[in-house]
Design a protein around this motif. Structure first.
Motif, mmCIF file in Angstrom:
data_model
loop_
_atom_site.group_PDB
_atom_site.id
_atom_site.type_symbol
_atom_site.label_atom_id
_atom_site.label_comp_id
_atom_site.label_asym_id
_atom_site.label_seq_id
_atom_site.Cartn_x
_atom_site.Cartn_y
_atom_site.Cartn_z
ATOM 1 N N ARG A 88 0.114 3.066 3.490
ATOM 2 C CA ARG A 88 0.838 2.497 4.635
ATOM 3 C C ARG A 88 2.330 2.777 4.534
ATOM 4 O O ARG A 88 2.983 3.099 5.531
ATOM 5 N N ARG A 133 -7.585 -2.169 -3.132
ATOM 6 C CA ARG A 133 -7.049 -2.795 -1.920
ATOM 7 C C ARG A 133 -5.570 -2.512 -1.714
ATOM 8 O O ARG A 133 -4.951 -3.056 -0.803
ATOM 9 N N GLY A 134 -4.980 -1.722 -2.572
ATOM 10 C CA GLY A 134 -3.561 -1.407 -2.436
ATOM 11 C C GLY A 134 -2.835 -1.541 -3.749
ATOM 12 O O GLY A 134 -3.381 -1.218 -4.805
ATOM 13 N N SER A 143 0.837 -1.196 0.000
ATOM 14 C CA SER A 143 0.000 0.000 0.000
ATOM 15 C C SER A 143 0.874 1.248 0.000
ATOM 16 O O SER A 143 1.802 1.360 0.816
ATOM 17 N N ARG A 177 -2.115 -0.731 -9.395
ATOM 18 C CA ARG A 177 -2.851 -0.063 -8.327
ATOM 19 C C ARG A 177 -4.309 -0.497 -8.383
ATOM 20 O O ARG A 177 -4.919 -0.491 -9.442
#
Length: 114
Positions: free
Chosen positions: A56, A89-90, A53, A86
């Motif tokens: 994150r 969900r990430g 991600s 991409r």
């Protein structure tokens, strides 16, 4: 032709249209910094893939998400291929991205040993 300055205090040059045209690839993506890949960019890429991600990774790396996205885009321009897929969900690495991930991890490990 001398550069004109946008903000005298910050010394930000205003580029002529010729300079802008020269600094963009045929697809119109700016390539400022292309050819100047560094270990920091590779470290960012490795962390993004490890965490799956951009959000994150930006939090862990303590940089802004748009800045991280720009660094990843510079790597994609440098390699001439998308490195990440991409989705909602990430992110996950493409085939080229997976290869770069393995080589970048080894390179970063070697650099840390020096």
């Amino acid at each position: 032709m001398p550069a004109r300055w946008a903000l005298r205090h910050y010394a930000i040059p205003l580029l002529s249209s010729r300079a802008i045209a020269a600094a963009t690839g045929r697809d119109g993506i700016p390539w400022f910094g292309a050819g100047e890949m560094d270990l920091r960019q590779l470290g960012y890429f490795v962390r993004v893939v490890e965490l799956g991600s951009l959000t994150r990774a930006a939090t862990v790396l303590r940089i802004a998400q748009p800045a991280l996205g720009i660094q990843i885009k510079k790597l994609e321009v440098e390699f001439g291929a998308p490195l990440l897929v991409r989705h909602s969900r990430g992110v996950e690495p493409t085939d080229v991205g997976a290869l770069l991930f393995e080589q970048a991890k080894a390179l970063l490990t070697s650099a840390d040993a020096i």
